[in-house]
Write a protein that holds these residues in place. Structure first.
Motif, PDB file in Angstrom:
ATOM      1  N   ASP A 683     -39.296  60.863  13.683  1.00  0.00           N
ATOM      2  CA  ASP A 683     -38.670  62.134  14.022  1.00  0.00           C
ATOM      3  C   ASP A 683     -37.617  62.547  13.003  1.00  0.00           C
ATOM      4  O   ASP A 683     -37.054  63.630  13.116  1.00  0.00           O
ATOM      5  N   VAL A 684     -37.292  61.675  12.068  1.00  0.00           N
ATOM      6  CA  VAL A 684     -36.314  61.996  11.033  1.00  0.00           C
ATOM      7  C   VAL A 684     -37.100  62.454   9.811  1.00  0.00           C
ATOM      8  O   VAL A 684     -37.685  61.654   9.099  1.00  0.00           O
ATOM      9  N   VAL A 685     -37.129  63.757   9.592  1.00  0.00           N
ATOM     10  CA  VAL A 685     -37.984  64.350   8.563  1.00  0.00           C
ATOM     11  C   VAL A 685     -37.129  64.672   7.346  1.00  0.00           C
ATOM     12  O   VAL A 685     -36.055  65.274   7.474  1.00  0.00           O
ATOM     13  N   LEU A 695     -30.597  56.926   5.761  1.00  0.00           N
ATOM     14  CA  LEU A 695     -31.643  56.027   6.252  1.00  0.00           C
ATOM     15  C   LEU A 695     -31.469  54.618   5.695  1.00  0.00           C
ATOM     16  O   LEU A 695     -31.789  53.637   6.373  1.00  0.00           O
ATOM     17  N   SER A 696     -30.972  54.497   4.468  1.00  0.00           N
ATOM     18  CA  SER A 696     -30.710  53.171   3.910  1.00  0.00           C
ATOM     19  C   SER A 696     -29.628  52.450   4.709  1.00  0.00           C
ATOM     20  O   SER A 696     -29.766  51.269   5.051  1.00  0.00           O
ATOM     21  N   ALA A 697     -28.538  53.172   4.993  1.00  0.00           N
ATOM     22  CA  ALA A 697     -27.483  52.569   5.817  1.00  0.00           C
ATOM     23  C   ALA A 697     -27.999  52.243   7.211  1.00  0.00           C
ATOM     24  O   ALA A 697     -27.664  51.199   7.795  1.00  0.00           O
ATOM     25  N   ASP A 861     -35.077  69.239   1.739  1.00  0.00           N
ATOM     26  CA  ASP A 861     -35.818  68.828   2.926  1.00  0.00           C
ATOM     27  C   ASP A 861     -36.314  70.010   3.746  1.00  0.00           C
ATOM     28  O   ASP A 861     -37.076  69.828   4.702  1.00  0.00           O
ATOM     29  N   ILE A 862     -35.860  71.246   3.405  1.00  0.00           N
ATOM     30  CA  ILE A 862     -36.215  72.407   4.232  1.00  0.00           C
ATOM     31  C   ILE A 862     -37.724  72.643   4.254  1.00  0.00           C
ATOM     32  O   ILE A 862     -38.282  72.875   5.344  1.00  0.00           O
ATOM     33  N   GLU A 867     -42.505  72.742   7.646  1.00  0.00           N
ATOM     34  CA  GLU A 867     -43.891  72.353   7.893  1.00  0.00           C
ATOM     35  C   GLU A 867     -44.004  71.547   9.193  1.00  0.00           C
ATOM     36  O   GLU A 867     -44.931  71.740   9.980  1.00  0.00           O
ATOM     37  N   TYR A 868     -43.042  70.659   9.402  1.00  0.00           N
ATOM     38  CA  TYR A 868     -43.056  69.848  10.626  1.00  0.00           C
ATOM     39  C   TYR A 868     -42.915  70.716  11.874  1.00  0.00           C
ATOM     40  O   TYR A 868     -43.654  70.573  12.846  1.00  0.00           O
ATOM     41  N   PHE A 869     -41.956  71.663  11.848  1.00  0.00           N
ATOM     42  CA  PHE A 869     -41.738  72.510  13.017  1.00  0.00           C
ATOM     43  C   PHE A 869     -42.911  73.471  13.242  1.00  0.00           C
ATOM     44  O   PHE A 869     -43.280  73.760  14.391  1.00  0.00           O
ATOM     45  N   ILE A 870     -43.502  73.971  12.157  1.00  0.00           N
ATOM     46  CA  ILE A 870     -44.662  74.861  12.312  1.00  0.00           C
ATOM     47  C   ILE A 870     -45.798  74.118  13.001  1.00  0.00           C
ATOM     48  O   ILE A 870     -46.432  74.632  13.932  1.00  0.00           O
TER      49      ILE A 870
END
Length: 1002
Positions: A683-685, A695-697, A861-862, A867-870
């Motif tokens: 869920d983290v896009v 994400l590394s932390a 990331d936009i 694309e994910y939300f579409i």
């Protein structure tokens, strides 16, 4: 030590038993070992025996000394008597010599007599001196001295008188002077005899007294020795039996389960060491018992079935999970033989299982067992062997899970796979499975083998070119690329058989994902007959009828009311119903009851439309009674007025396709589950460096139990990050509880977090568990932590420090095992300075801070987010949106997004709802324009940047005379899209019309 002395003084009380105990403790308090105490007792007894023997020897010595004195007195008396005898013989011999009147002989004889007499007198005198008890007043010694002195004088006088020849004077001298000496010696003899008689009587009395004393000494010594031995033995026995009785009472206490009983221990002897060892063992047993009881309580909470059997297979422990699984309570199961109680059916001989268990200490397998009600269950069982310190096996821990339903599902799946494989092999179409990576055929069905003339082994492992013409290679590569991209490709080409002959086929090629790999499923249908039928249709109607009768599909015609007028032979062959039986509405008996009403209703509703009719139904096979899926298509024939005159329809067998679709759907679900398990960031896009840092932390802190503080603006996805941390942690199998601290009234926040007891406040009608208790073993996410009231912050600080909570209205603390994740969009440092947030709580929460960057800092990331939300909202709305307008995407990328991802999500969802085409467009009026939110203060860096943007845009508009779009427009000069420039113009409040030429001139 003082208590020990006081106790010792109390134990030396009035009663003899207490006195004995005191002696025993006296021995122990002096740290004397039992061996030394025994040796001391033996030495004391030996000393008493030696003393008794000494008294006896002393009495014997008294008797011997009395006898010795009596003997010496006899010798003294004999010596004195000899002197007396010498006096008598001397007088007689001198008288004889005087009568002979031989002067020379007389002198000679008197000299020898005098010498002999003096020797006897000296001997007697020495004897008298050595026996003072016979001569207490020294009278005898004096008399002997007188005799020794007087007799020689008398002899000298007698010698002179003899030499003078006066023998008369000699005889007178002998008659008077010598006689007096003889009487003197006689008196001494009598006196000594009397004294000797007294000494003898005294000696006899002394001897008798010594004998009596000797018997008394023997009796007293023996009695004292026995008494001392008895007392010492009693004392010694008491010093041993008292501690032993303490140990015995402790052993009885242990047998009763009283592990807190301690044996009273003093001193350092062997029994004291045993007592201390006993107390230490009792304490260890108590600790082990508590630990076992705690573990047993934990075992009773698990849903797994757990029981313990000894080496004779007798059940010794039975947890709650076993009661639920098998139906027997612990009281009923404990003491029973496990495999007899459960009627266990082992997959291999039991001896082989026990051998493996003894060899490796573990065994796993599936067992068939019986519940209390007689129902058979299949369990996945794990056996673990427990050994003692010496390595000897003592017990077996058995853990079981009911897998009956899973086994049934597996069996059903195997049957389904076998059935599906059978259907595939009996399908009328040839099926080929092509591996995209290896570029070879990996599986085919029986129809494919029969159509090509190859065996299955000959086809598998070859490339498709083996049964295609060489000219088809380029076309095949294009088909493979299209299918790999997700497109279902339909094409027609020629297949070459093993004997070299070719035949036309219609191939449906689609991509299948299985096991993380890509395959192409090619369904090839031999269309030779269809091509010939089409050719025959062009030749004559008769040939058309023959084609209809031979096509691999059911063909039919019906009247407008649905009654059948014609069916082809395929229908008759499949259903076993003749045309007469199927005529009218007889065809309904072949349809599945669940599909019939839907099919009739859809046909009825299609009467008013101009479109063709299509539906999927199940039709029963007349040979085996099995229902197969068919795609029924019908086209209406209308008259000039538009009324339906007749329906023409076909029913194609799509059962294999339906099965394949169901299998693909199952495989898709499995693959999705695998993807979900493999990735914690579904869920983290995004892939921007800013997000990758987060994400590394996240990956580093997730496996730990450290407290994490998430900071960032509203809408940046802090809860998604928190959920990702939970899924990556070891607590992922337990609950994730999310609490929005700002959404709960301050008066209820403590009750919601920590729970409350019944009656804690008005309306608390029953006990309520708080969020911390609900998250036990898992993770609690405290969103908007900066909104907590101060009193709740104190309670939360206690949770972080002590890991325990206290319900509202409760009195007992409750231990909790919860990982805490917190999030806020506030500046907590400013809140601390303002006095509305505790500084110590901040440092407790700020163990591992993670800052979530706003969307404007991760604009790369936009496109991925859009694309994910579409995809997400289009699927929900049932729309097919394939792309987004380029200008709209540039507009989204140029916007500052003060609402972050949440605002972007809302804009995309709104656009999807309003979109009517396959290309998504964004209306720039939907983007909020706020001066204070975006431009910033006049002196800030953002303000300067926008002043420069205003200057560039106004210069470009001036050069293009206010024209925005087009090749010579301001957008082209600035290198951005016209929509983006329009957005910037509105954002910076630039009047583009003032740059029009006619406006400037006027």
């Amino acid at each position: 030590m003082k208590r020990a002395i006081e106790r010792q003084m109390q134990l030396s009380g009035t009663r003899a038993e207490h006195g004995a105990s005191g002696v025993g403790h006296w021995f122990r308090q002096r740290d004397i070992s039992i061996g030394k105490r025994l040796a001391a007792c033996f030495v004391a007894i030996i000393v008493l025996m030696i003393l008794a023997d000494g008294l006896a020897v002393w009495q014997f010595r008294r008797m011997e000394s009395s006898s010795e004195r009596l003997r010496k007195a006899d010798q003294t008396l004999q010596a004195v008597v000899r002197v007396h005898v010498d006096m008598g013989s001397f007088r007689d011999k001198v008288a004889v010599m005087a009568n002979s009147q031989e002067t020379q002989d007389f002198a000679k004889d008197t000299a020898s007599l005098r010498e002999k007499f003096l020797g006897d007198v000296d001997r007697a005198r020495r004897m008298v001196i050595t026996s003072p008890e016979l001569d207490e007043n020294s009278t005898t010694s004096s008399a002997l001295e007188t005799l020794r002195t007087a007799l020689p004088t008398q002899l000298d006088t007698v010698d002179e008188l003899a030499n003078a020849g006066d023998w008369t004077a000699v005889r007178l001298r002998l008659a008077h002077q010598i006689q007096d000496l003889r009487e003197l010696s006689l008196s001494q003899v009598e006196k000594l005899d009397e004294q000797l008689a007294q000494a003898q009587s005294a000696t006899l009395e002394t001897t008798r007294q010594a004998r009596r004393n000797l018997f008394i000494v023997f009796a007293i010594a023996a009695l004292l020795t026995l008494l001392a031995a008895a007392v010492l033995g009693w004392y010694l026995t008491r010093s041993i039996t008292v501690p032993l009785s303490e140990l015995a009472s402790g052993a009885r206490a242990l047998a009763r389960g009283d592990f807190q009983h301690e044996v009273e221990v003093t001193g350092n002897d062997e029994l004291s060491l045993v007592g201390r060892a006993f107390n230490h063992a009792a304490r260890q047993l108590h600790e082990l018992y508590e630990e076992l009881r705690e573990q047993a309580s934990l075992l009773s909470l698990t849903h797994d079935s757990i029981y313990v059997r000894d080496m004779n297979a007798v059940i010794r422990y039975w947890n709650r999970g076993a009661e639920v699984l098998y139906g027997w309570s612990a009281e009923q199961a404990v003491g029973e033989v496990a495999h007899e109680l459960l009627k266990t059916v082992f997959p291999v001989p039991f001896e082989q299982i026990e051998a493996e268990l003894l060899r490796s200490g573990r065994w796993e397998g599936e067992l068939s067992q019986s519940k209390k009600d007689g129902m058979q269950v299949v369990t996945a069982t794990r056996w673990s062997l427990k050994r003692d310190e010496g390595g000897a096996p003592v017990a077996t821990l058995v853990t079981s899970n009911d897998i009956t339903e899973r086994k049934r599902a597996e069996e059903s799946l195997r049957e389904s796979e076998t059935r599906f494989r059978t259907f595939v092999d009996h399908a009328g179409d040839a099926l080929f499975v092509y591996d995209l990576e290896q570029r070879i055929v990996v599986d085919v069905n029986r129809e494919a083998c029969e159509s090509l003339g190859y065996s299955r082994q000959e086809i598998i492992g070859k490339t498709p070119l083996a049964f295609h013409s060489d000219s088809y290679q380029e076309e095949m590569e294009v088909v493979a690329e299209r299918a790999a991209a997700g497109e279902t490709v339909f094409d027609t080409h020629w297949h070459r058989r093993k004997d070299g002959t070719v035949f036309p086929v219609e191939v449906h090629t689609s991509r299948v994902l299985y096991g993380g790999r890509q395959f192409l499923l090619m369904v090839a249908r031999d269309i030779s007959d269809r091509l010939r039928a089409e050719e025959a249709v062009r030749q004559s109607e008769k040939q058309l009828r023959e084609v209809i009768e031979t096509i691999p599909a059911i063909a039919w015609t019906s009247s407008p009311d649905g009654s059948i007028e014609f069916v082809n032979k395929r229908w008759e062959e499949y259903t076993g119903m003749s045309a007469q039986e199927s005529g009218g509405f007889g065809w309904k008996s072949a349809f599945h009851p669940k599909d019939l009403d839907r099919y009739v209703e859809r046909r009825r509703t299609s009467l008013g439309s101009v479109d063709s009719f299509e539906d999927e139904v199940r039709i029963r096979c007349g040979k085996n009674g099995e229902y197969r899926w068919f795609l029924s298509r019908a086209v209406p024939l209308r008259d000039e007025q538009g009324n339906i005159v007749r329906w023409y329809g076909t029913a194609a067998d799509i059962h294999d396709r339906k099965q394949a679709e169901e299998r693909l759907q199952v495989e898709n679900v499995v693959l999705r589950e695998e993807i979900d398990r493999a990735s914690m960031f579904e869920d983290v896009v995004g892939a921007s460096p800013a997000l990758q840092t987060v994400l590394s932390a996240l990956s580093k802190v997730a496996p730990t139990d450290s407290t994490v503080l998430l900071t960032g603006q509203t809408g940046t996805g802090k809860e998604l990050i928190a959920r990702a941390i939970h899924r990556k942690s070891e607590r992922s199998g337990r609950a994730f509880i999310s609490v929005n601290c700002a959404a709960i009234p301050q008066s209820l926040i403590a009750s919601e977090l920590f729970g409350h007891e019944k009656g804690a406040f008005t309306g608390a009608l029953q006990r309520h568990l708080g969020k911390f208790e609900l998250a036990e073993g898992g993770t609690i996410f405290l969103d908007e932590i900066g909104e907590l009231p101060m009193e709740t912050q104190v309670a939360l600080l206690r949770v972080l420090q002590e890991r325990e909570i206290q319900r509202v209205g409760g009195t007992q603390p409750i231990r909790v095992n919860v990982r805490i994740l917190a999030a806020t969009n506030r500046d907590l440092q400013k809140a601390i300075a303002a006095g509305v947030f505790r500084e110590d709580l901040f440092y407790r929460l700020n163990v591992f801070p993670i800052h979530i960057p706003p969307l404007r800092e991760r604009k790369e990331d936009i496109p991925m987010l859009v694309e994910y939300f579409i995809d997400r909202f289009a699927r929900k709305a049932g729309k097919n949106i394939r792309s987004i307008d380029k200008q709209s995407l540039e507009l989204l990328e140029s916007y500052s997004w003060p609402g972050n991802i949440r605002e972007l999500q809302n804009v995309v969802e709104r656009s999807v709802v309003l979109c009517d085409t396959d290309t998504l467009r964004i209306d720039n009026s939907w983007l909020s324009v706020g001066d204070s939110a975006y431009l910033g203060p006049a002196g800030s860096l953002a303000g300067k940047i926008h002043e420069q943007e205003r200057e560039f845009i106004e210069r470009a508009l001036s050069e293009t005379q206010g024209k925005v779009s087009g090749p010579s427009g301001a957008a082209a000069k600035l290198g951005i899209s016209p929509s983006a420039l329009e957005y910037k113009i509105r954002l910076l409040k630039i009047n583009k019309h003032q740059f029009k030429k006619y406006l400037r001139e006027s």
